[in-house]
Design a protein around this motif. Structure first.
Motif, PDB file in Angstrom:
ATOM      1  N   ASP A 182       1.246  -0.955   0.260  1.00  0.00           N
ATOM      2  CA  ASP A 182       0.167   0.294  -0.080  1.00  0.00           C
ATOM      3  C   ASP A 182       1.518   1.144  -0.007  1.00  0.00           C
ATOM      4  OD1 ASP A 182      -2.101  -1.419   0.377  1.00  0.00           O
ATOM      5  OD2 ASP A 182      -2.425  -1.260   1.764  1.00  0.00           O
ATOM      6  N   ARG A 183       2.168   0.701   1.169  1.00  0.00           N
ATOM      7  CA  ARG A 183       2.979   2.469   0.709  1.00  0.00           C
ATOM      8  C   ARG A 183       3.172   3.092  -0.823  1.00  0.00           C
ATOM      9  NH1 ARG A 183       3.688   0.385   5.977  1.00  0.00           N
ATOM     10  NH2 ARG A 183       6.289  -0.962   5.431  1.00  0.00           N
ATOM     11  N   ALA A 184       4.188   1.742  -1.035  1.00  0.00           N
ATOM     12  CA  ALA A 184       4.910   1.567  -2.210  1.00  0.00           C
ATOM     13  C   ALA A 184       3.721   2.348  -3.731  1.00  0.00           C
ATOM     14  CB  ALA A 184       5.115  -0.344  -2.647  1.00  0.00           C
ATOM     15  N   ASP A 185       2.481   1.937  -3.464  1.00  0.00           N
ATOM     16  CA  ASP A 185       1.650   2.307  -4.545  1.00  0.00           C
ATOM     17  C   ASP A 185       0.669   3.499  -3.898  1.00  0.00           C
ATOM     18  OD1 ASP A 185       1.198   0.021  -6.051  1.00  0.00           O
ATOM     19  OD2 ASP A 185      -0.187  -0.787  -4.940  1.00  0.00           O
ATOM     20  N   ALA A 186       1.267   4.791  -2.899  1.00  0.00           N
ATOM     21  CA  ALA A 186       1.035   5.818  -2.885  1.00  0.00           C
ATOM     22  C   ALA A 186       2.052   6.572  -3.137  1.00  0.00           C
ATOM     23  CB  ALA A 186       0.742   5.358  -1.545  1.00  0.00           C
ATOM     24  N   VAL A 187       3.191   5.810  -2.809  1.00  0.00           N
ATOM     25  CA  VAL A 187       4.608   6.493  -3.436  1.00  0.00           C
ATOM     26  C   VAL A 187       4.330   6.914  -5.106  1.00  0.00           C
ATOM     27  CG1 VAL A 187       7.169   6.576  -4.242  1.00  0.00           C
ATOM     28  CG2 VAL A 187       5.591   5.842  -1.773  1.00  0.00           C
ATOM     29  N   LEU A 188       3.764   5.522  -5.974  1.00  0.00           N
ATOM     30  CA  LEU A 188       3.628   5.677  -7.244  1.00  0.00           C
ATOM     31  C   LEU A 188       2.653   6.594  -7.942  1.00  0.00           C
ATOM     32  CD1 LEU A 188       4.528   3.905  -9.832  1.00  0.00           C
ATOM     33  CD2 LEU A 188       2.655   2.569  -9.840  1.00  0.00           C
ATOM     34  N   ARG A 189       1.622   6.894  -6.731  1.00  0.00           N
ATOM     35  CA  ARG A 189       0.884   7.712  -7.736  1.00  0.00           C
ATOM     36  C   ARG A 189       1.639   8.964  -6.917  1.00  0.00           C
ATOM     37  NH1 ARG A 189      -2.293   3.581  -5.017  1.00  0.00           N
ATOM     38  NH2 ARG A 189      -2.623   4.202  -2.549  1.00  0.00           N
ATOM     39  N   GLU A 190       1.953   9.649  -6.675  1.00  0.00           N
ATOM     40  CA  GLU A 190       2.694  10.448  -6.059  1.00  0.00           C
ATOM     41  C   GLU A 190       3.598  11.250  -6.991  1.00  0.00           C
ATOM     42  OE1 GLU A 190       4.821  11.071  -2.273  1.00  0.00           O
ATOM     43  OE2 GLU A 190       3.085  10.624  -1.229  1.00  0.00           O
ATOM     44  N   LEU A 191       4.225   9.601  -7.717  1.00  0.00           N
ATOM     45  CA  LEU A 191       5.601  10.461  -9.037  1.00  0.00           C
ATOM     46  C   LEU A 191       4.577  10.023 -10.196  1.00  0.00           C
ATOM     47  CD1 LEU A 191       7.657   7.214  -8.237  1.00  0.00           C
ATOM     48  CD2 LEU A 191       8.108   9.526  -9.236  1.00  0.00           C
ATOM     49  N   VAL A 192       3.340   9.572 -10.414  1.00  0.00           N
ATOM     50  CA  VAL A 192       2.469   9.223 -12.192  1.00  0.00           C
ATOM     51  C   VAL A 192       1.238   9.806 -12.150  1.00  0.00           C
ATOM     52  CG1 VAL A 192       3.964   7.652 -12.409  1.00  0.00           C
ATOM     53  CG2 VAL A 192       1.794   6.831 -11.518  1.00  0.00           C
ATOM     54  N   LEU A 233       1.921  -0.202  -9.017  1.00  0.00           N
ATOM     55  CA  LEU A 233       2.372  -1.446  -9.457  1.00  0.00           C
ATOM     56  C   LEU A 233       2.198  -2.427  -9.786  1.00  0.00           C
ATOM     57  CD1 LEU A 233       5.277  -0.277  -6.160  1.00  0.00           C
ATOM     58  CD2 LEU A 233       6.367  -0.260  -8.545  1.00  0.00           C
ATOM     59  N   ARG A 234       2.978  -2.344 -11.058  1.00  0.00           N
ATOM     60  CA  ARG A 234       2.276  -3.829 -11.689  1.00  0.00           C
ATOM     61  C   ARG A 234       3.443  -4.756 -10.826  1.00  0.00           C
ATOM     62  NH1 ARG A 234       5.134  -1.901 -15.679  1.00  0.00           N
ATOM     63  NH2 ARG A 234       3.417  -2.298 -17.252  1.00  0.00           N
ATOM     64  N   GLU A 235       3.072  -5.915 -11.456  1.00  0.00           N
ATOM     65  CA  GLU A 235       3.458  -7.558 -10.155  1.00  0.00           C
ATOM     66  C   GLU A 235       4.711  -7.461 -10.470  1.00  0.00           C
ATOM     67  OE1 GLU A 235       3.866 -10.765  -7.747  1.00  0.00           O
ATOM     68  OE2 GLU A 235       1.944  -9.057  -8.411  1.00  0.00           O
ATOM     69  N   ASP A 236       5.844  -7.104 -11.430  1.00  0.00           N
ATOM     70  CA  ASP A 236       6.802  -7.242 -11.209  1.00  0.00           C
ATOM     71  C   ASP A 236       7.500  -6.087 -10.913  1.00  0.00           C
ATOM     72  OD1 ASP A 236       7.580 -10.161 -12.340  1.00  0.00           O
ATOM     73  OD2 ASP A 236       8.272  -9.338 -14.232  1.00  0.00           O
TER      74      ASP A 236
END
Length: 729
Positions: free
Chosen positions: A35-45, A51-54
């Protein structure tokens, strides 16, 4: 940076038997991290990106397991998202800054901007911001920098290597090696400075995660990089399918450079959006840019000769669509991030299909369709041969270099080594970097020293690498042939097991572009490529260190012994006159009188020279291989200009045959005493009282013209105006 929606699954042929990392996203702790990783990604893009699986597996391996990971995924897949997300998560856990080794300034600038969008503070240390280094290093020490991007060349700068790198290695939270194929000498873009990463990897504290990323590594390169990343064989390798669904590939064969340039002038406005026009040489990039601008196109040149400030402007103009295209060399080959780039056109074929795949990967990252077109030329293979000649030097040249360093008893700069070694500076520098990585020499303040460590010339390996390069060139010829899906071919070159017909290229669905050109474009291109004349800069200083070769020249050449700036009909790398002159001056070509077309163009060069004083006579330079050509050129110019032909600068008694192409200092050593001015010629020159036109077939280092001009000036010539058919470079 862009996070696209097209998922790609990893292939199961991972080098070295590397394993699959187990995902813990199903556990409470794993789900929270995801969840934290996806939140950072949303801030980026932005948006609802996930995040895709890989990508997630790579992030988890780095953050939760502190693994060493190699990601081989297509351009636009989102490799930078992995290390920015991992950086944010690791920094939140108290880890030190991420260090990203990145090869190009354009890539660094893109990544600094991308990091800022997620609140990640990124700084760079590279050749373009020397004045900022102390401040950046202080910020790193204070803990206020999240990401430090460094160029691979910094890793072996003595001050950085000895003063900064150990502290950096001790505090690094994540090491990222971008464009990791550069680590492998099997790769198409091997850079010895990248091999210095082995030292950095060895100095990292236990448990520091490492990420290597690339879009252009076949199975052999992936294996090599993975083994260097983790010699224990425990590196996690994630390889994905390399199809680029938005790219429509094609090849269009046109008969000559005039037609190719005219085609570009005719069709550039029709190509979608803005894009890149790649050329194989700097001279061609500048030539094409000048032509397209003269035809009203908004384009900019981008090459290794472009100043950093001009590069920044060109990048910004392309990003903002203020130009239709950058006309670029491979200096723009990696890292330039413009998601809506609509086309990539190559005027000339790169010598590796893997390099070609990487360059075309700049296009179509955020658009449904982008055009990719190759316009090959007959001169391509001559350019390949030239770059192929820059391979690792022969054993005796390496041994001579090591002996020179050992015998000096002090550090020797590359410039000081040149008089002692018959290698051009770029090859000498490349060789020294390889020897440095292998432990035989070391770069210190003031130059290079030997280490005393034994070193073995690995002739077998160098031969295998050379054979691999030959194979790549043959593959590039095969790519141009009809009958094979273009994208499938490139994917197979990258050992992508999922390679299949794409359904989009000119083989699968028919050509998108035809050979039609506007007659006015053809006329303009013919005039531009037929326009003769290149300035030949005069030498003003003798090379340093010539005393060790027995040549007494040093310091500034006295004003009264210098040549003036000269002229050449064309450069060897020009797509205009260069293409026409190379066959005339090629090794083994017959020695014949100057062709009428070339002579007429030389007369045009003279007419447009703009000299302050008209020459009063013509002198030619003796030649072992091109005497007829040179004398015929000089005598015809004298006749047309109604000038006396004063004779030749002759070879001195006992002077050898043609000097081999070498570095500047070695060339001067060869020609310093090779010529004399016969007494009768000297008398005519002294009595002339006017400038002398000095005629030769070609110039490379410029020392033959300089030495001959010195003889004429010392004989009383008031000025010497060099004139040659072709200038190398």
């Amino acid at each position: 940076m862009k996070q696209d929606d097209a998922g790609t699954g990893p292939c199961d042929t991972e080098p070295g038997g590397t394993d699959r990392v187990r995902s813990d996203s199903g556990s409470v702790e794993g789900a929270a991290l995801r969840d934290r990783a996806d939140a950072v990604l949303r801030e980026l893009v932005g948006g609802e990106a996930r995040l895709r699986e890989d990508q997630w597996r790579a992030v988890e391996a780095l953050v939760a397991r502190h693994r060493r990971v190699l990601v081989v995924q297509r351009t636009g897949w989102g490799k930078s998202a992995v290390y920015f997300v991992a950086t944010a998560l690791l920094r939140a856990r108290g880890a030190g800054p991420t260090v990203i080794v990145s090869p190009l300034l354009a890539l660094m600038r893109n990544q600094v901007d991308a990091a800022a969008r997620a609140g990640i503070r990124a700084r760079t240390i590279n050749s373009a911001n020397v004045d900022d280094w102390d401040a950046v290093q202080a910020e790193v020490a204070d803990g206020t920098v999240d990401v430090l991007l460094v160029s691979p060349e910094r890793l072996n700068n003595p001050d950085f290597r000895d003063g900064v790198l150990p502290k950096l290695a001790a505090t690094t939270g994540l090491l990222v090696v971008d464009e990791a194929h550069c680590v492998s000498d099997w790769g198409h873009d091997f850079r010895p400075d990248y091999r210095r990463l082995r030292t950095l990897l060895e100095e990292l504290p236990a448990g520091v995660p490492v990420l290597a990323t690339t879009a252009t590594a076949n199975a052999r390169v992936s294996t090599d990089v993975a083994e260097q990343l983790d010699p224990t064989g425990d590196a996690l390798v994630l390889r994905g399918a390399l199809d680029r669904e938005s790219l429509s590939l094609g090849v269009l064969r046109l008969p000559d450079p005039v037609e190719r340039l005219a085609w570009l002038d005719t069709h550039l406005p029709e190509l979608p959006g803005s894009g890149i026009v790649y050329t194989l040489t700097v001279a061609a990039a500048e030539e094409v840019t000048a032509f397209l601008r003269s035809r009203g196109h908004a384009v900019a040149s981008y090459s290794g000769r472009t100043e950093d400030a001009e590069r920044r402007v060109a990048e910004a103009d392309l990003l903002a669509n203020r130009v239709k295209a950058l006309v670029a060399t491979s200096a723009l080959g990696m890292g330039f991030d413009k998601g809506d780039l609509g086309f990539v056109v190559h005027l000339g074929a790169p010598q590796s299909p893997i390099a070609y795949y990487q360059q075309i990967g700049r296009a179509g990252r955020a658009v449904e369709r982008a055009d990719v077109l190759l316009l090959p030329g007959r001169e391509d293979e001559a350019i390949w041969r030239y770059f192929g000649s820059l391979g690792f030097p022969a054993r005796e040249q390496v041994e001579r270099t090591l002996a020179a360093l050992e015998g000096a008893g002090r550090p020797l700069s590359t410039q000081a080594l040149e008089p002692l070694v018959e290698l051009r500076r770029n090859r000498l520098e490349l060789m020294l970097k390889v020897l440095d990585v292998d432990g035989a020499v070391k770069r210190v303040r003031g130059g290079w020293i030997t280490t005393g460590h034994p070193w073995v010339y690995d002739a077998e390996r160098y031969a295998r690498v050379a054979a691999a390069r030959e194979h790549e060139q043959q593959s590039m010829r095969d790519y141009q042939a009809d009958g094979t899906c273009r994208m499938e071919f490139l994917r197979r070159c990258l050992d992508d097991p999922g390679a299949a017909p794409c359904g989009r290229c000119d083989t699968c669905s028919g050509p998108r572009h035809d050979a039609r050109v506007d007659p006015a474009s053809r006329d303009a291109a013919r005039a531009a490529l037929g326009r003769p004349g290149v300035e030949v800069e005069a030498r003003r200083m003798w090379p340093t260190g010539m005393a060790v070769t027995g040549v007494a020249f040093k310091g500034r050449i006295p004003d009264g012994e210098q040549a003036a700036a000269g002229r050449a009909l064309g450069r060897s790398s020009d797509i205009g006159w260069g293409n026409r002159l190379r066959p005339i001056l090629a090794p083994g070509a017959p020695d014949a009188p100057v062709p009428d077309a070339a002579f007429a163009a030389v007369v045009e060069v003279l007419a447009g020279w703009g000299w302050q004083r008209r020459p009063g006579g013509v002198v030619t330079i003796a030649s072992h291989t091109r005497g007829t050509l040179i004398d015929s050129l000089g005598e015809r110019l004298a006749e047309v200009g109604r000038l006396p032909w004063l004779g030749r600068v002759e070879y001195a008694p006992g002077a050898g045959g043609p000097a081999p192409r070498s570095n500047s200092a070695q060339r001067l050593r060869t020609v310093a005493d090779a010529f004399v001015l016969p007494p009768d010629v000297a008398e005519r020159v002294a009595a002339l009282g006017a400038p002398v036109l000095l005629v030769d077939d070609r110039t490379d280092t410029g020392w033959t013209l300089t030495v001959a001009a010195r003889l004429l000036r010392r004989a009383g010539a008031v000025q010497v105006l060099p004139l040659v058919l072709m200038m190398e470079g």
